[in-house]
Design a protein around this motif. Structure first.
Motif, mmCIF file in Angstrom:
data_model
loop_
_atom_site.group_PDB
_atom_site.id
_atom_site.type_symbol
_atom_site.label_atom_id
_atom_site.label_comp_id
_atom_site.label_asym_id
_atom_site.label_seq_id
_atom_site.Cartn_x
_atom_site.Cartn_y
_atom_site.Cartn_z
ATOM 1 N N ASP A 247 41.062 30.638 29.263
ATOM 2 C CA ASP A 247 41.173 30.378 30.341
ATOM 3 C C ASP A 247 43.167 30.285 31.021
ATOM 4 O O ASP A 247 43.588 30.502 32.011
ATOM 5 C CB ASP A 247 41.602 28.960 30.595
ATOM 6 N N LYS A 248 43.774 30.990 29.545
ATOM 7 C CA LYS A 248 44.972 31.741 30.252
ATOM 8 C C LYS A 248 45.366 32.757 31.610
ATOM 9 O O LYS A 248 44.363 34.115 31.199
ATOM 10 C CB LYS A 248 45.565 31.866 28.726
ATOM 11 N N PRO A 249 46.191 32.977 32.370
ATOM 12 C CA PRO A 249 45.959 33.975 33.356
ATOM 13 C C PRO A 249 46.654 35.289 32.198
ATOM 14 O O PRO A 249 47.352 34.934 31.499
ATOM 15 C CB PRO A 249 46.967 33.812 33.995
ATOM 16 N N LYS A 250 46.025 36.018 33.008
ATOM 17 C CA LYS A 250 46.284 37.786 32.358
ATOM 18 C C LYS A 250 47.186 38.255 32.594
ATOM 19 O O LYS A 250 47.858 38.001 34.076
ATOM 20 C CB LYS A 250 44.698 38.012 32.346
ATOM 21 N N MET A 251 47.667 39.317 32.126
ATOM 22 C CA MET A 251 49.097 39.494 32.750
ATOM 23 C C MET A 251 48.547 40.551 33.927
ATOM 24 O O MET A 251 47.442 41.800 33.291
ATOM 25 C CB MET A 251 49.329 40.707 31.323
ATOM 26 N N PRO A 252 49.011 40.035 34.841
ATOM 27 C CA PRO A 252 48.520 41.306 36.083
ATOM 28 C C PRO A 252 49.106 42.915 35.231
ATOM 29 O O PRO A 252 49.691 43.094 35.184
ATOM 30 C CB PRO A 252 48.799 40.904 36.918
ATOM 31 N N ILE A 253 47.976 43.803 36.134
ATOM 32 C CA ILE A 253 48.357 45.581 35.258
ATOM 33 C C ILE A 253 49.291 45.700 37.274
ATOM 34 O O ILE A 253 49.053 45.527 38.355
ATOM 35 C CB ILE A 253 46.814 46.148 36.032
ATOM 36 N N GLY A 254 50.632 45.845 36.156
ATOM 37 C CA GLY A 254 51.390 45.811 37.520
ATOM 38 C C GLY A 254 52.196 47.468 38.240
ATOM 39 O O GLY A 254 51.511 47.717 37.722
ATOM 40 N N PRO A 255 52.678 47.553 38.789
ATOM 41 C CA PRO A 255 53.302 48.613 39.115
ATOM 42 C C PRO A 255 53.608 49.508 38.015
ATOM 43 O O PRO A 255 54.521 48.770 37.013
ATOM 44 C CB PRO A 255 54.680 48.527 40.352
#
Ligand SMILES: O=C(O)CCC(=O)C(=O)O
Length: 281
Positions: A29-37
């Motif tokens: 359920d933990k937020p996933k690290m977004p794929i960032g710039p």
């Protein structure tokens, strides 16, 4: 409502509730690290490199430990260092003048000294000094890229103070730089009083009036590490009203000093530094 639907609804409504045994979030359920710039990654210039850097102590590098700060509270003579240039010595007398004498002098100096806010010149750039100054002496004094013109109009109270200081110390002075720190935002940055007109190993007598301020000295690095003050020895004193501090020997050669800005309120403070200026420098 089916069991599955009830579970989903309670998860949404209770998402903000304090965790309970039935409300513990799993890793899933933990937020996933977004794929960032690109700049979000660790190596922003080359995000494909993902090496782990492990610090290894260079075999031949000496690790210098910072010596503990020295806090001086006791009156008397304190030898700070002994170098080939000689002994760096300070003499500290916290109660050189009594409270009522230093209070009266503070008021007189505050109102009567010809205070000016001058500028320092560093690397061709002019900076307004964070304090006011006044100069007394038959000769000019040049420091930090500025020149203070001779001023022979000594206030009578300054002549009395100079005589008293000379009688007690056995020293002779012919000039005086006065500093007025208006509040805790005023300061004087790290420096040494090593101008040629003071000659080598000058003796400088410094009297304080008004509010207390911290005074710090730091040991200069050896020539091969010029300007690297990391891990240098630090000496701290509090200069209260009526205190006398004398710097002598190699202090200006081997140490720098400053009065730092402070983060809590301070009232005005006046400092008088009696010096000897030589005409032929
Ligand atoms: O205000 C002080 O105690 C120090 C002043 C000072 O460093 C100076 O005049 O060179």
């Amino acid at each position: 409502m089916s069991n599955e639907k009830r579970k989903k609804a309670s998860r949404v409504q209770g998402g903000w509730a304090a965790p309970s045994i039935t409300n513990v979030r799993s890793d899933r359920d933990k937020p996933k690290m977004p794929i960032g710039p690109a700049w979000f990654g660790k190596n922003i210039d080359n995000p494909t490199i993902n090496e782990k850097h492990v610090y290894e102590k260079p075999a031949d590098e000496e690790i210098v430990q910072k010596p503990p700060d020295i806090i001086i509270k006791k009156q008397g003579i304190h030898d700070l260092s002994l170098e080939p240039s000689g002994v760096s010595r300070i003499r500290y007398f916290p109660h050189f003048l009594d409270e009522s004498e230093s209070g009266t002098l503070f008021t007189e100096l505050f109102h009567e000294c010809p205070w000016h806010q001058r500028s320092d010149l560093k690397n061709g750039v002019s900076y307004i000094q964070p304090r006011l100054t006044a100069w007394f002496g038959d000769l000019p004094y040049s420091y930090s890229g500025q020149k203070l013109d001779p001023n022979t109009k000594w206030l009578p109270c300054l002549v009395t103070l100079k005589d008293h200081l000379e009688e007690v110390t056995g020293l002779k002075f012919n000039s005086l730089l006065a500093n007025l720190y208006r509040d805790n935002h005023d300061s004087v940055d790290w420096h040494s009083d090593d101008e040629p007109e003071l000659r080598k190993n000058p003796t400088i007598a410094s009297l304080s009036f008004g509010d207390s301020r911290n005074f710090e000295l730091r040991k200069k690095p050896p020539p091969e590490h010029a300007n690297d003050f990391t891990n240098r020895q630090l000496v701290r004193l509090t200069l209260d009203a009526g205190s006398l501090l004398i710097m002598e020997g190699s202090v200006q050669d081997d140490w720098q000093h400053r009065v730092p800005k402070e983060y809590h309120d301070r009232g005005p403070r006046i400092n008088l530094t009696f010096r000897v200026i030589y005409p032929d420098s």
